[in-house]
Design an enzyme around this catalytic site. Structure first.
Site, PDB file in Angstrom:
ATOM      1  N   TYR A   6       0.789  -1.235   0.000  1.00  0.00           N
ATOM      2  CA  TYR A   6       0.000   0.000   0.000  1.00  0.00           C
ATOM      3  C   TYR A   6       0.821   1.285   0.000  1.00  0.00           C
ATOM      4  CZ  TYR A   6      -4.700  -1.854   0.469  1.00  0.00           C
ATOM      5  OH  TYR A   6      -5.903  -2.447   0.221  1.00  0.00           O
ATOM      6  N   LYS A  36       1.479 -15.487   3.471  1.00  0.00           N
ATOM      7  CA  LYS A  36       1.613 -16.216   2.205  1.00  0.00           C
ATOM      8  C   LYS A  36       3.117 -16.369   1.958  1.00  0.00           C
ATOM      9  CE  LYS A  36       0.049 -18.035  -1.566  1.00  0.00           C
ATOM     10  NZ  LYS A  36      -0.613 -19.352  -1.580  1.00  0.00           N
ATOM     11  N   ASP A  40      -4.847 -17.992   1.328  1.00  0.00           N
ATOM     12  CA  ASP A  40      -5.797 -18.735   0.484  1.00  0.00           C
ATOM     13  C   ASP A  40      -6.550 -19.767   1.326  1.00  0.00           C
ATOM     14  OD1 ASP A  40      -3.355 -20.047   0.791  1.00  0.00           O
ATOM     15  OD2 ASP A  40      -3.215 -20.733  -1.291  1.00  0.00           O
ATOM     16  N   ASP A  78      -7.226  -6.205   3.969  1.00  0.00           N
ATOM     17  CA  ASP A  78      -8.287  -5.554   3.192  1.00  0.00           C
ATOM     18  C   ASP A  78      -9.238  -6.607   2.647  1.00  0.00           C
ATOM     19  OD1 ASP A  78      -9.600  -3.480   1.718  1.00  0.00           O
ATOM     20  OD2 ASP A  78      -8.600  -4.253  -0.066  1.00  0.00           O
ATOM     21  N   ASP A 117     -13.425  -7.787   3.919  1.00  0.00           N
ATOM     22  CA  ASP A 117     -14.659  -7.824   3.118  1.00  0.00           C
ATOM     23  C   ASP A 117     -15.272  -9.227   3.150  1.00  0.00           C
ATOM     24  OD1 ASP A 117     -14.234  -5.137   2.346  1.00  0.00           O
ATOM     25  OD2 ASP A 117     -14.934  -5.523   0.306  1.00  0.00           O
TER      26      ASP A 117
END
Ligand code: NAD
Ligand code: IPM
Ligand code: MN
Length: 378
Positions: free
Chosen positions: A138, A213, A246, A270, A274
């Protein structure tokens, strides 16, 4: 004399002003009931202001906001403006400038809000995303080039450090390319890992789930894992559970109630927030806070929802619950409890038609806000 807090407010774009109005109403009623007051400082920044004046976010406003006790934000982003222009220019500028290194996003089940994944009898969703909010992909460091040769300067300032450098990349044969640099630092990871561990302890839990990850992105997320492990080792009662993002999404969908504190680097946080908003019953239920040592900012997880802006179909509860987090940040816990309790009472007591559209009802945003406010008034 009663206490007065100065609260900056950026309603922003799309449904931002609609839901922020409801949150303000709720907070004003709560303040009145508990004997303090909120001195709102309004700022017009967002798409309409930008399209009218060409101004995105002046330095003078940032300086002024620094003197406030908290900031309430609706949402930023508008289809008439190039994606990212306002989001980066306003939202990310605020997060970085005030070094709001924690993005706190609770995900809860609420009475009578149907979950897309039904939980076993007696179980409820009570997870919280602790998202690192100042680093990772970001930081805005990068560029693109048509000619096969790309160079860019790296420059970022955070409270614990200043980052500088030059990067040059090229392809043979030349092909158009783009690059964006993700950075993670020891102070950056340490502080968010510590926050997540402290939160797990406060919640009476014995683990933190670290969402990374490192199997595919070993430098960046391997570092994040190692630095987090060092911090977590200082909490003997806590187990650090590592999940690849994942697989974590897969497990979240199947057993959302099996998670507590989810510590995430910025980008994964982020996305996972959601997903959790969906799992908790809707985007309009998910509250958030951007917390740092200076000005902290409270805003729902959702965006400006241009698809429903102006229709009255927005659910204001996420914004109102972000207001609850704001009150907690001010130390007004009794008022915060009443705001949270009023949302629950509204959900429990309303007839089905009286719920927001997102929850299967037909209550316009303003009416839902009035209902919550009347529960707060007592
Ligand atoms: P979004 O969160 O705005 O919308 C996603 C979906 O959820 C849409 O179908 C929308 O109608 C629905 N939704 C969102 N909030 C709702 C609410 N309160 N009640 C009922 N339904 C709701 O995400 P998007 O469509 O990807 O983004 C739209 C714009 O918002 C973009 O410009 C984006 O950059 C921006 N954005 C801003 C923020 C922020 O300001 N914090 C966050 C996310 C997206
Ligand atoms: C959020 C939003 C922002 C983010 C965008 C609008 C820059 O999606 O607050 O979750 O990615 O952090
Ligand atoms: Mn988001």
């Amino acid at each position: 004399m009663s206490k007065t807090y100065r609260i900056a407010c950026i309603p922003g774009d799309g449904i931002g002003p609609e839901v922020t109005r409801q949150a303000r109403k709720a907070l004003d009623v709560a303040a009145n009931r508990f004997g303090f007051s909120l001195d709102w400082q309004d700022y017009p920044f967002g798409a309409a202001h930008y399209l009218r004046t060409g101004e995105i976010f002046p330095e003078s406003a940032l300086e002024e906001m620094g003197g406030c006790d908290a900031l309430l934000l609706g949402a930023i982003g508008d289809p008439r403006v190039k994606p990212g222009e306002l989001e980066r220019g306003i939202l990310l500028t605020l997060r970085f400038r005030f070094d709001q290194y924690v993005n706190l996003r609770p995900a809860l089940s609420f009475p009578r809000v149907p979950l897309p994944v039904p939980l076993p009898e007696g179980r409820r969703l009570d997870a919280v995303v602790v998202r690192e909010n100042t680093e990772d992909l970001y930081m805005g460091l990068g560029g693109r080039a048509e000619g096969g040769s790309l160079s860019f300067s790296v420059e970022a300032r955070r409270a614990p450090y200043e980052l500088k450098g030059e990067l040059a990349l090229w392809t043979t044969p030349p092909c158009p390319l783009a690059a964006q640099v993700a950075v993670s630092t020891r102070p950056g990871v340490e502080r968010i890992a510590r926050y997540a561990c402290e939160l797990a302890v406060r919640r009476g839990e014995n683990r933190v789930t670290l969402v990374t990850k490192a199997n595919a992105v070993p430098h960046l997320y391997g570092f994040f894992e190692d630095e987090t492990a060092r911090v977590a080792a200082q909490y003997p009662g806590l187990k650090l559970e590592k999940e690849n993002v994942d697989a974590c999404c897969y497990h979240l969908v199947r057993r959302p109630d099996a998670f507590g504190v989810l510590l995430c680097p910025n980008l994964f946080g982020d996305i996972v927030s959601d997903l959790l908003a969906g799992l908790s019953g809707g985007m309009g239920m998910a509250a958030g806070g951007n917390i740092g040592d200076g000005l902290s900012m409270f805003e729902p997880v959702h965006g400006s929802a241009p698809d429903i802006a102006g229709t009255g179909r927005a659910n204001p509860l996420a914004a109102i619950l972000s207001g609850e987090l704001l009150l907690r940040h001010l130390g007004e816990h009794e008022a915060a409890d009443v705001v949270g309790g009023a949302v629950t009472a509204y959900l429990e007591e309303s007839d089905p038609e009286g719920l927001p559209f997102e929850l299967g009802g037909t209550s316009p945003v303003e009416r839902s806000g009035d209902e919550v406010a009347s529960h707060i008034a007592g």
